[in-house]
Design a protein around this motif. Structure first.
Motif, PDB file in Angstrom:
ATOM      1  N   ASP A 127      74.482 -85.037  22.665  1.00  9.02           N
ATOM      2  CA  ASP A 127      75.545 -85.040  23.669  1.00  9.02           C
ATOM      3  C   ASP A 127      76.151 -86.433  23.831  1.00  9.02           C
ATOM      4  O   ASP A 127      77.358 -86.566  24.046  1.00  9.02           O
ATOM      5  N   ASP A 128      75.314 -87.465  23.740  1.00 14.49           N
ATOM      6  CA  ASP A 128      75.809 -88.838  23.869  1.00 14.49           C
ATOM      7  C   ASP A 128      76.793 -89.149  22.750  1.00 14.49           C
ATOM      8  O   ASP A 128      76.524 -88.889  21.570  1.00 14.49           O
ATOM      9  N   ALA A 129      77.945 -89.696  23.106  1.00 13.29           N
ATOM     10  CA  ALA A 129      79.020 -89.910  22.134  1.00 13.29           C
ATOM     11  C   ALA A 129      78.602 -90.837  20.992  1.00 13.29           C
ATOM     12  O   ALA A 129      78.916 -90.569  19.824  1.00 13.29           O
ATOM     13  N   ASN A 130      77.914 -91.919  21.306  1.00 16.66           N
ATOM     14  CA  ASN A 130      77.515 -92.850  20.252  1.00 16.66           C
ATOM     15  C   ASN A 130      76.461 -92.239  19.333  1.00 16.66           C
ATOM     16  O   ASN A 130      76.516 -92.403  18.105  1.00 16.66           O
ATOM     17  N   ALA A 131      75.493 -91.561  19.921  1.00 18.24           N
ATOM     18  CA  ALA A 131      74.461 -90.907  19.113  1.00 18.24           C
ATOM     19  C   ALA A 131      75.073 -89.812  18.246  1.00 18.24           C
ATOM     20  O   ALA A 131      74.669 -89.609  17.096  1.00 18.24           O
ATOM     21  N   ARG A 132      76.059 -89.130  18.791  1.00 16.83           N
ATOM     22  CA  ARG A 132      76.762 -88.088  18.042  1.00 16.83           C
ATOM     23  C   ARG A 132      77.468 -88.690  16.827  1.00 16.83           C
ATOM     24  O   ARG A 132      77.403 -88.160  15.716  1.00 16.83           O
ATOM     25  N   ALA A 133      78.136 -89.804  17.050  1.00 25.52           N
ATOM     26  CA  ALA A 133      78.837 -90.478  15.950  1.00 25.52           C
ATOM     27  C   ALA A 133      77.855 -90.941  14.876  1.00 25.52           C
ATOM     28  O   ALA A 133      78.143 -90.850  13.675  1.00 25.52           O
ATOM     29  N   ARG A 134      76.694 -91.420  15.289  1.00 21.75           N
ATOM     30  CA  ARG A 134      75.700 -91.852  14.306  1.00 21.75           C
ATOM     31  C   ARG A 134      75.165 -90.663  13.509  1.00 21.75           C
ATOM     32  O   ARG A 134      74.939 -90.767  12.295  1.00 21.75           O
ATOM     33  N   ALA A 135      74.948 -89.534  14.171  1.00 27.15           N
ATOM     34  CA  ALA A 135      74.471 -88.338  13.464  1.00 27.15           C
ATOM     35  C   ALA A 135      75.483 -87.890  12.417  1.00 27.15           C
ATOM     36  O   ALA A 135      75.122 -87.502  11.301  1.00 27.15           O
ATOM     37  N   ILE A 136      76.761 -87.953  12.770  1.00 27.34           N
ATOM     38  CA  ILE A 136      77.814 -87.579  11.825  1.00 27.34           C
ATOM     39  C   ILE A 136      77.837 -88.561  10.656  1.00 27.34           C
ATOM     40  O   ILE A 136      78.036 -88.171   9.496  1.00 27.34           O
ATOM     41  N   THR A 137      77.610 -89.841  10.943  1.00 23.78           N
ATOM     42  CA  THR A 137      77.542 -90.835   9.880  1.00 23.78           C
ATOM     43  C   THR A 137      76.439 -90.486   8.888  1.00 23.78           C
ATOM     44  O   THR A 137      76.625 -90.599   7.665  1.00 23.78           O
ATOM     45  N   TRP A 138      75.280 -90.043   9.389  1.00 26.28           N
ATOM     46  CA  TRP A 138      74.178 -89.666   8.504  1.00 26.28           C
ATOM     47  C   TRP A 138      74.511 -88.416   7.688  1.00 26.28           C
ATOM     48  O   TRP A 138      74.038 -88.267   6.547  1.00 26.28           O
ATOM     49  N   ALA A 172      81.109 -79.571   5.379  1.00 26.39           N
ATOM     50  CA  ALA A 172      82.138 -79.258   6.366  1.00 26.39           C
ATOM     51  C   ALA A 172      81.729 -78.060   7.215  1.00 26.39           C
ATOM     52  O   ALA A 172      81.990 -78.020   8.427  1.00 26.39           O
ATOM     53  N   ILE A 173      81.092 -77.086   6.584  1.00 27.16           N
ATOM     54  CA  ILE A 173      80.656 -75.899   7.321  1.00 27.16           C
ATOM     55  C   ILE A 173      79.558 -76.257   8.318  1.00 27.16           C
ATOM     56  O   ILE A 173      79.595 -75.841   9.482  1.00 27.16           O
ATOM     57  N   VAL A 174      78.590 -77.057   7.865  1.00 23.58           N
ATOM     58  CA  VAL A 174      77.523 -77.479   8.778  1.00 23.58           C
ATOM     59  C   VAL A 174      78.107 -78.281   9.938  1.00 23.58           C
ATOM     60  O   VAL A 174      77.695 -78.105  11.101  1.00 23.58           O
ATOM     61  N   PHE A 175      79.062 -79.141   9.667  1.00 29.91           N
ATOM     62  CA  PHE A 175      79.713 -79.915  10.730  1.00 29.91           C
ATOM     63  C   PHE A 175      80.406 -78.991  11.727  1.00 29.91           C
ATOM     64  O   PHE A 175      80.290 -79.167  12.945  1.00 29.91           O
ATOM     65  N   HIS A 176      81.103 -77.992  11.230  1.00 26.61           N
ATOM     66  CA  HIS A 176      81.775 -77.029  12.109  1.00 26.61           C
ATOM     67  C   HIS A 176      80.762 -76.322  13.005  1.00 26.61           C
ATOM     68  O   HIS A 176      80.971 -76.202  14.220  1.00 26.61           O
ATOM     69  N   ILE A 177      79.669 -75.876  12.426  1.00 25.10           N
ATOM     70  CA  ILE A 177      78.634 -75.193  13.203  1.00 25.10           C
ATOM     71  C   ILE A 177      78.056 -76.131  14.258  1.00 25.10           C
ATOM     72  O   ILE A 177      77.877 -75.762  15.428  1.00 25.10           O
ATOM     73  N   ALA A 178      77.767 -77.359  13.848  1.00 27.03           N
ATOM     74  CA  ALA A 178      77.154 -78.337  14.753  1.00 27.03           C
ATOM     75  C   ALA A 178      78.080 -78.708  15.900  1.00 27.03           C
ATOM     76  O   ALA A 178      77.619 -78.956  17.029  1.00 27.03           O
ATOM     77  N   GLU A 179      79.368 -78.746  15.649  1.00 30.80           N
ATOM     78  CA  GLU A 179      80.338 -79.083  16.694  1.00 30.80           C
ATOM     79  C   GLU A 179      80.471 -77.988  17.742  1.00 30.80           C
ATOM     80  O   GLU A 179      80.735 -78.273  18.908  1.00 30.80           O
ATOM     81  N   GLY A 196      72.510 -84.508  10.644  1.00 32.07           N
ATOM     82  CA  GLY A 196      72.304 -85.535   9.626  1.00 32.07           C
ATOM     83  C   GLY A 196      70.973 -85.357   8.918  1.00 32.07           C
ATOM     84  O   GLY A 196      70.885 -85.476   7.691  1.00 32.07           O
ATOM     85  N   ASP A 197      69.931 -85.055   9.680  1.00 28.93           N
ATOM     86  CA  ASP A 197      68.620 -84.790   9.083  1.00 28.93           C
ATOM     87  C   ASP A 197      68.637 -83.508   8.267  1.00 28.93           C
ATOM     88  O   ASP A 197      68.046 -83.449   7.176  1.00 28.93           O
TER      89      ASP A 197
END
Length: 215
Positions: free
Chosen positions: A89-100, A74-81, A162-163
């Motif tokens: 920046d691309d919405a679909n690529a962003r969603a895939r990164a979050i999925t990973w 959750a912390i990494v997600f907050h930082i990344a956001e 994600g990586d």
């Protein structure tokens, strides 16, 4: 506002970058955000002051102004956001990164942690009986991940959060010999830990262990 994270006063990983504050340190280094670290003993982690930040009495936590977070993912997600560099920046690529990010923590990490728990907490006979089944689960996940990664450098285009999480998860297999069965995953982890931001985070975490008094 200054970012403050918590970490072990004396890490049980021997300063080898396995403790989960490493993920947060790496993320902050990737996005170029300075941070302070408050070190905690195991006793302090179970006291009311820390439990107010982390109800399960673990590390890391993240504080910035009146915001307090726990759970490394959750912390990494907050930082990344909130800072450029870890999510596309691309919405679909962003969603895939979050999925990973979720895949790393919810699908790949659990059997790896099961292996660690079995090794350290279970009696030798029970551990020897369970180990083949645990390793089979790990190899199933690594085989699937290896197939998806193929010859790519990163999971979905450019390096992302994600990586970052996946590399920290896979590093937990060091010394088991399992990761080496998948050359593309071994190379993937090597690319991750070769990043300058990772190196800075690793040196910072190792410095805490090196400076800590011997128990």
């Amino acid at each position: 506002m200054t970012i403050t994270i918590t970490a072990f006063e004396r890490s049980p990983d021997g300063g080898q970058g396995m403790a989960r504050d490493m993920r947060v340190r790496w993320a902050l280094e990737e996005v170029g955000q300075p941070y302070g670290v408050r070190l905690l003993s195991f006793k302090a982690m179970k006291e009311p002051a820390h439990l107010a930040l982390h109800p399960f009495g673990q590390i890391p936590t993240y504080q910035e102004g009146d915001l307090a977070l726990f759970e490394s993912g959750a912390i990494v997600f907050h930082i990344a956001e909130r800072h450029a560099g870890l999510l596309p920046d691309d919405a679909n690529a962003r969603a895939r990164a979050i999925t990973w990010m979720f895949a790393a923590l919810n699908t790949v990490e659990p059997p790896i942690v099961d292996r660690e728990v079995a090794e350290y907490l279970e009696d030798e006979t029970w551990y020897e009986q369970r180990l083949p089944f645990i390793d089979e689960r790990i190899r199933k996940r690594l085989g699937e991940l290896s197939g998806r990664l193929g010859n790519a450098d990163w999971l979905d285009g450019a390096f992302s959060a994600g990586d970052l999480l996946m590399v920290t998860v896979l590093r937990r297999l060091e010394g088991s010999g399992i990761l080496e069965e998948y050359p593309n995953l071994s190379a993937y982890v090597a690319r991750g830990i070769a990043r300058p931001a990772y190196k800075r985070a690793f040196v910072a975490q190792l410095a805490v262990f090196t400076a800590a008094p011997t128990a």
